[in-house]
Structure formats: structure tokens, C-alpha cells
Scaffold this motif. Structure first.
Motif, PDB file in Angstrom:
ATOM      1  N   PRO A 172       0.822  -1.200   0.000  1.00 45.48           N
ATOM      2  CA  PRO A 172       0.000   0.000   0.000  1.00 45.48           C
ATOM      3  C   PRO A 172       0.865   1.263   0.000  1.00 45.48           C
ATOM      4  CG  PRO A 172      -0.817  -1.602   1.595  1.00 45.48           C
ATOM      5  CD  PRO A 172       0.533  -2.066   1.162  1.00 45.48           C
ATOM      6  N   SER A 173       0.354   2.298  -0.608  1.00 46.21           N
ATOM      7  CA  SER A 173       1.179   3.486  -0.817  1.00 46.21           C
ATOM      8  C   SER A 173       1.097   4.471   0.347  1.00 46.21           C
ATOM      9  CB  SER A 173       0.757   4.187  -2.110  1.00 46.21           C
ATOM     10  OG  SER A 173      -0.598   4.561  -2.044  1.00 46.21           O
ATOM     11  N   ARG A 174       2.059   5.353   0.381  1.00 47.34           N
ATOM     12  CA  ARG A 174       2.120   6.367   1.436  1.00 47.34           C
ATOM     13  C   ARG A 174       0.917   7.292   1.391  1.00 47.34           C
ATOM     14  NH1 ARG A 174       6.425   6.625  -1.646  1.00 47.34           N
ATOM     15  NH2 ARG A 174       7.952   6.442   0.042  1.00 47.34           N
ATOM     16  N   GLY A 175       0.558   7.823   2.541  1.00 51.01           N
ATOM     17  CA  GLY A 175      -0.593   8.708   2.615  1.00 51.01           C
ATOM     18  C   GLY A 175      -1.837   7.943   3.017  1.00 51.01           C
ATOM     19  N   TYR A 176      -3.002   8.452   2.618  1.00 48.95           N
ATOM     20  CA  TYR A 176      -4.270   7.818   2.954  1.00 48.95           C
ATOM     21  C   TYR A 176      -4.627   6.736   1.936  1.00 48.95           C
ATOM     22  CZ  TYR A 176      -5.244  11.111   6.689  1.00 48.95           C
ATOM     23  OH  TYR A 176      -5.190  11.818   7.866  1.00 48.95           O
ATOM     24  N   MET A 177      -5.136   5.616   2.425  1.00 47.41           N
ATOM     25  CA  MET A 177      -5.431   4.466   1.581  1.00 47.41           C
ATOM     26  C   MET A 177      -6.810   3.911   1.932  1.00 47.41           C
ATOM     27  SD  MET A 177      -4.559   2.212  -0.717  1.00 47.41           S
ATOM     28  CE  MET A 177      -2.968   2.994  -1.004  1.00 47.41           C
ATOM     29  N   PRO A 178      -7.736   3.839   0.966  1.00 50.45           N
ATOM     30  CA  PRO A 178      -9.055   3.267   1.240  1.00 50.45           C
ATOM     31  C   PRO A 178      -8.936   1.806   1.684  1.00 50.45           C
ATOM     32  CG  PRO A 178      -9.079   4.501  -0.810  1.00 50.45           C
ATOM     33  CD  PRO A 178      -7.640   4.363  -0.417  1.00 50.45           C
TER      34      PRO A 178
ATOM     35  N   SER B 229     -12.305  -3.823  -0.013  1.00 45.18           N
ATOM     36  CA  SER B 229     -11.957  -4.961  -0.869  1.00 45.18           C
ATOM     37  C   SER B 229     -11.617  -4.534  -2.279  1.00 45.18           C
ATOM     38  CB  SER B 229     -13.120  -5.961  -0.906  1.00 45.18           C
ATOM     39  OG  SER B 229     -14.282  -5.362  -1.462  1.00 45.18           O
ATOM     40  N   LYS B 230     -12.038  -3.341  -2.667  1.00 41.86           N
ATOM     41  CA  LYS B 230     -11.750  -2.845  -4.017  1.00 41.86           C
ATOM     42  C   LYS B 230     -10.343  -2.257  -4.135  1.00 41.86           C
ATOM     43  CE  LYS B 230     -15.725  -3.417  -6.286  1.00 41.86           C
ATOM     44  NZ  LYS B 230     -16.350  -4.391  -5.390  1.00 41.86           N
ATOM     45  N   VAL B 231      -9.690  -1.949  -3.005  1.00 36.15           N
ATOM     46  CA  VAL B 231      -8.401  -1.259  -3.077  1.00 36.15           C
ATOM     47  C   VAL B 231      -7.295  -1.967  -2.289  1.00 36.15           C
ATOM     48  CG1 VAL B 231      -7.177   0.919  -2.725  1.00 36.15           C
ATOM     49  CG2 VAL B 231      -9.570   0.942  -3.425  1.00 36.15           C
ATOM     50  N   ALA B 232      -7.365  -1.921  -0.967  1.00 34.30           N
ATOM     51  CA  ALA B 232      -6.240  -2.438  -0.184  1.00 34.30           C
ATOM     52  C   ALA B 232      -6.684  -2.927   1.184  1.00 34.30           C
ATOM     53  CB  ALA B 232      -5.175  -1.348  -0.027  1.00 34.30           C
ATOM     54  N   ASP B 233      -5.850  -3.787   1.762  1.00 36.24           N
ATOM     55  CA  ASP B 233      -6.086  -4.331   3.091  1.00 36.24           C
ATOM     56  C   ASP B 233      -4.712  -4.542   3.726  1.00 36.24           C
ATOM     57  OD1 ASP B 233      -6.414  -6.397   5.202  1.00 36.24           O
ATOM     58  OD2 ASP B 233      -8.489  -6.434   4.507  1.00 36.24           O
ATOM     59  N   PRO B 234      -4.513  -4.134   4.982  1.00 31.82           N
ATOM     60  CA  PRO B 234      -3.200  -4.295   5.627  1.00 31.82           C
ATOM     61  C   PRO B 234      -2.717  -5.738   5.688  1.00 31.82           C
ATOM     62  CG  PRO B 234      -4.594  -2.816   6.894  1.00 31.82           C
ATOM     63  CD  PRO B 234      -5.474  -3.445   5.863  1.00 31.82           C
ATOM     64  N   SER B 235      -3.652  -6.696   5.580  1.00 34.59           N
ATOM     65  CA  SER B 235      -3.262  -8.107   5.654  1.00 34.59           C
ATOM     66  C   SER B 235      -2.720  -8.644   4.339  1.00 34.59           C
ATOM     67  CB  SER B 235      -4.462  -8.956   6.089  1.00 34.59           C
ATOM     68  OG  SER B 235      -5.489  -8.931   5.103  1.00 34.59           O
ATOM     69  N   HIS B 236      -2.897  -7.895   3.252  1.00 35.92           N
ATOM     70  CA  HIS B 236      -2.358  -8.309   1.966  1.00 35.92           C
ATOM     71  C   HIS B 236      -0.839  -8.080   1.945  1.00 35.92           C
ATOM     72  CE1 HIS B 236      -6.538  -7.464  -0.025  1.00 35.92           C
ATOM     73  NE2 HIS B 236      -6.516  -8.594   0.651  1.00 35.92           N
ATOM     74  N   PRO B 237      -0.125  -8.715   1.022  1.00 39.62           N
ATOM     75  CA  PRO B 237       1.327  -8.486   0.934  1.00 39.62           C
ATOM     76  C   PRO B 237       1.657  -7.007   0.693  1.00 39.62           C
ATOM     77  CG  PRO B 237       0.689 -10.400  -0.370  1.00 39.62           C
ATOM     78  CD  PRO B 237      -0.587  -9.737   0.045  1.00 39.62           C
ATOM     79  N   TRP B 238       2.707  -6.540   1.343  1.00 40.96           N
ATOM     80  CA  TRP B 238       3.216  -5.186   1.136  1.00 40.96           C
ATOM     81  C   TRP B 238       4.399  -5.280   0.174  1.00 40.96           C
ATOM     82  CZ3 TRP B 238       2.184  -0.711   4.605  1.00 40.96           C
ATOM     83  CH2 TRP B 238       1.099  -0.941   5.464  1.00 40.96           C
TER      84      TRP B 238
ATOM     85  N   SER C 193      -4.770  -2.301  14.507  1.00 39.47           N
ATOM     86  CA  SER C 193      -5.999  -1.833  13.890  1.00 39.47           C
ATOM     87  C   SER C 193      -6.772  -0.889  14.804  1.00 39.47           C
ATOM     88  CB  SER C 193      -6.892  -3.021  13.527  1.00 39.47           C
ATOM     89  OG  SER C 193      -8.123  -2.560  12.984  1.00 39.47           O
ATOM     90  N   ARG C 194      -7.224   0.238  14.239  1.00 40.78           N
ATOM     91  CA  ARG C 194      -8.072   1.181  14.960  1.00 40.78           C
ATOM     92  C   ARG C 194      -9.449   1.266  14.288  1.00 40.78           C
ATOM     93  NH1 ARG C 194      -4.298  -0.015  17.644  1.00 40.78           N
ATOM     94  NH2 ARG C 194      -2.538   1.351  18.171  1.00 40.78           N
ATOM     95  N   SER C 195      -9.707   0.387  13.341  1.00 44.98           N
ATOM     96  CA  SER C 195     -10.967   0.394  12.594  1.00 44.98           C
ATOM     97  C   SER C 195     -12.156   0.257  13.546  1.00 44.98           C
ATOM     98  CB  SER C 195     -10.969  -0.761  11.597  1.00 44.98           C
ATOM     99  OG  SER C 195     -12.123  -0.756  10.817  1.00 44.98           O
TER     100      SER C 195
ATOM    101  N   THR D  17      -6.462   3.957  10.702  1.00 47.33           N
ATOM    102  CA  THR D  17      -5.381   3.100  11.180  1.00 47.33           C
ATOM    103  C   THR D  17      -4.080   3.499  10.505  1.00 47.33           C
ATOM    104  OG1 THR D  17      -6.819   1.197  11.632  1.00 47.33           O
ATOM    105  CG2 THR D  17      -4.489   0.738  11.231  1.00 47.33           C
ATOM    106  N   LYS D  18      -3.144   4.026  11.269  1.00 49.61           N
ATOM    107  CA  LYS D  18      -1.872   4.477  10.718  1.00 49.61           C
ATOM    108  C   LYS D  18      -0.774   3.456  10.989  1.00 49.61           C
ATOM    109  CE  LYS D  18       1.378   8.392  10.745  1.00 49.61           C
ATOM    110  NZ  LYS D  18       1.661   9.720  11.312  1.00 49.61           N
ATOM    111  N   LEU D  19      -0.033   3.114   9.947  1.00 47.30           N
ATOM    112  CA  LEU D  19       1.084   2.185  10.056  1.00 47.30           C
ATOM    113  C   LEU D  19       2.323   2.835   9.453  1.00 47.30           C
ATOM    114  CD1 LEU D  19      -0.792  -1.070   8.990  1.00 47.30           C
ATOM    115  CD2 LEU D  19       0.045  -0.512  11.283  1.00 47.30           C
ATOM    116  N   ASN D  20       3.441   2.701  10.148  1.00 44.82           N
ATOM    117  CA  ASN D  20       4.700   3.311   9.711  1.00 44.82           C
ATOM    118  C   ASN D  20       5.639   2.255   9.148  1.00 44.82           C
ATOM    119  OD1 ASN D  20       3.915   5.915  10.924  1.00 44.82           O
ATOM    120  ND2 ASN D  20       4.223   4.833  12.875  1.00 44.82           N
TER     121      ASN D  20
END
Length: 354
Positions: free
Chosen positions: A250-256, A259-268, A321-323, A327-330
Motif C-alpha cells: 500500500p502506498s504512502r498517505g491515505y489508503m481506502p 476490498s476494491k483497493v487495499a487491506d493491511p493483511s495483503h502483501p506489502w 488496527s483502529r478500525s 489506522t496508521k502504520l509506519n
């Protein structure tokens, strides 16, 4: 859920997704022809294609269809949310209107609006990744990709090197199969989404072709159950900014977070043209600075778009997760070798429910 598989053009990769996807494409980063592995494929039984000795370079259509999405400020939550809801999401609802059929082996075509939706989805993911949304549609390779999609549909399997004994086989379709990402069980914008997720594909080849910094044009062919996304050839100069920032997903900044875009559990993943990731490391932390466990950290095989490393977030969701809140991840990436220098990259991704 359906099982999704994706195959690369020069190398076929297997991916398990909510739908079946397969993709094929050319190699690394040469200007007029790919220099690495071909695209990957997604299907029920993925295979890994071998690198073509002479990759195909698509011809320029007499009347090319150009895409074009303006850049957005991914540090603005409202701007990213508006982009997702108004530009990206509508593409998934455009009717296909396929005029072909496996009976009689009629490749047919899809509506101009549907092809535009596929192109829009490619460019949308690129814009979210900080790349220019200027990939165009090649109508000549799209016609060949349509024949390949028919072949995948008619045979209910994916192959970057389909034999002449296949149902609905054509030479142009076989050429497209070896030059494209392939999907079965997903078509159009949903296939592009599956290429980006690329779960189960060790090389993340489908994602890397869609987010290739030098991708200039694509061709698309679609049937009810299949997509062929031609990614070989048609390369352009990479944006100068890529050398400084790389291409993260997932890219820097805000990320939707959808299921149509991204999920933190998917490969980075993190890509950088010409980089050596063999000695690189990754550290992830939550919004409180707590270090989170990661797994599968390492450099991926070269030859699928830009050189890339990947990893997975292994920490339990309760740690980060703060959902439904944001949810911010560094991310901290260290010791990426570029030429004789070593570079570090730091960025944050904030997932939000659009």
C-alpha cells in the motif's frame, strides 16, 4: 469466495484471490521491450511461464485510446475519499456488453465504456501509488487480448503458452497470452483489482506490472469469466520522482481500506528501478510507535516490472488496527543498494473506511 489465480506472460504466477486472475507480461525496464519475466496469470490452476526469448512489442493502433487521470494529494483524506468514490468505484459497475461466445469461437468485443473502465482502474491504482495516471489503451493489442480471453474462457484454464490444440485457438490469441496478465474468474476492473492484491503469487508479478514505473500502454480483452491485460511493450520514461520515493503498495498517505483497493493483511511491496534489495530490511510500527512483527521479508525475483522487495504484516490486528477509525502504520526500509550507494526510505500509510 472464489479462488483466483494469476499467470505472468514471461513467467506465470499463481495467486489465490476472491476471483481467478491471470496475467502475462514482459521483462524489466527496457524502453521498447520488456527485459525480464513475462506477465503472470491467475486461475484455478496457475502455472509459471518461462521467459520468452523474443518478447513481443505491440504495435501502435491507428486510433489509440488515451487515458488520463490527474494526480491527487494522497496526504489529503478527503481528496483520496473523493477520488475513490467518484473516479475509481464507478468503473466496477460499467456493463461489459460482450458480443462474443465460446460457441463458434467468436471473440467479439466489449463496449468502449467497459474498456475505458478497465483503463480507468489501471490508472486509478497508479494514481493512488503516486504514479502518473497516463497509461493509454492500445486498440491493436486489445483486439489480440480479446482472442486470448476467449481462449481462457473456452478452455477454463490459464496459460501463457497455450497449445494449438486448445479450443478457439488463434495465433494472435497465443501471442497475447504470452504478453499479458491473465485472469479467470474475474474480468475487467475486478481482474485489475485481483492483480494488485496478488495474494499467493510469490513474485507479486501481476501487481508489479500494473504499477511498473515505465508502463505506458495496455491492451485489454474480456469475456464473462476472463481478462487478458497486455503489459509488454509500450514503455515510457519513469517519472523522476520514482528514483527518490520508489513505488510502495500500500502506498504512502491515505489508503481506502476496502476490498476494491487495499487491506493491511495483503502483501506489502516496495519497488525501485535498478535497486538491489538483497540486504534490505523492513521495520513496521503502529500509531503509538510500537514495533510490529513482520514476515516473509525479502527481495523478489527480478524481471517483473521494477525490482521489488515485499513482506507481510504478521502482528495480530489487535496491536495495530483502529478500525472503524483511521489506522496508521509506519514503514522503515533500510539498506537498499542503488549503484554504489545505500538508501533508506520512511513513510506512513493511513487506512480509512471510505
Amino acid at each position: 469466495m472464489k479462488t483466483t489465480t494469476v499467470f505472468p506472460a514471461a513467467r506465470i504466477l499463481a495467486t489465490v484471490l476472491t476471483a481467478m486472475v491471470a496475467g502475462c507480461g514482459g521483462g524489466s525496464s527496457e524502453s521498447s521491450k520488456p527485459s525480464g519475466q513475462p506477465p503472470t496469470s491467475v486461475g484455478t490452476t496457475p502455472t509459471t511461464p518461462t521467459t520468452p526469448t523474443t518478447p513481443t512489442t505491440p504495435t501502435t493502433p491507428t486510433t489509440p485510446s488515451t487515458g488520463g487521470l490527474a494526480a491527487i494529494n494522497t496526504n489529503s483524506k478527503s481528496e483520496v475519499a473523493a477520488f475513490y468514490n467518484k473516479t475509481m468505484l464507478p468503473a466496477f459497475s460499467v456493463p461489459m456488453q460482450w458480443t462474443g461466445s465460446t460457441q463458434g469461437c467468436v471473440a467479439g468485443t466489449t463496449s468502449a465504456e467497459y474498456k475505458a473502465a478497465v483503463l480507468n482502474t489501471v490508472n486509478s491504482f497508479r494514481v493512488l501509488a503516486g504514479l502518473p495516471g497516463n497509461v493509454s489503451l492500445n486498440l491493436t493489442t486489445s483486439a489480440k487480448a480479446q482472442q486470448a480471453a476467449l481462449m481462457m474462457e473456452a478452455n477454463s484454464q490459464l496459460s501463457h503458452s497455450p497449445p494449438s490444440s486448445w479450443n478457439c485457438y488463434t495465433a494472435d490469441g497465443a501471442t497475447a497470452a504470452g504478453s499479458s496478465n491473465l485472469a479467470l474468474g474475474n474480468a475487467g476492473p475486478n481482474a485489475v483489482r485481483a492483480y494488485i492484491v496478488d495474494s499467493g503469487t510469490p513474485s507479486l508479478g501481476h501487481r508489479r506490472w500494473v504499477l511498473y514505473s515505465r508502463l505506458g500502454e495496455v491492451g485489454t480483452g474480456d469475456t464473462t469469466r476472463a481478462n487478458t491485460l497486455w503489459v509488454f511493450g509500450g514503455t515510457i520514461a519513469a517519472p523522476a520522482s520514482v528514483a527518490e520515493t520508489g513505488v510502495a503498495w500500500p502506498s504512502r498517505g491515505y489508503m481506502p481500506w476496502t476490498s476494491k483497493v487495499a487491506d493491511p493483511s495483503h502483501p506489502w511491496s516496495f519497488s525501485l528501478p535498478g535497486a538491489d534489495f538483497s540486504g534490505a530490511s523492513v521495520v513496521m510500527s503502529n500509531d503509538m510507535g510500537k514495533v510490529l512483527s513482520v514476515s516473509n521479508v525479502g527481495a523478489l525475483s527480478n524481471g517483473y516490472g521494477d525490482n521489488t522487495m515485499s513482506w507481510k504484516l504478521a502482528a495480530d490486528a489487535s496491536e495495530w488496527s483502529r478500525s472503524p477509525a483511521d489506522t496508521k502504520l509506519n514503514v522503515q526500509i533500510r539498506d537498499v543498494k542503488v549503484g554504489a550507494q545505500f538508501k533508506n526510505f520512511d513513510y506512513s500509510v493511513t487506512f480509512f473506511v471510505p
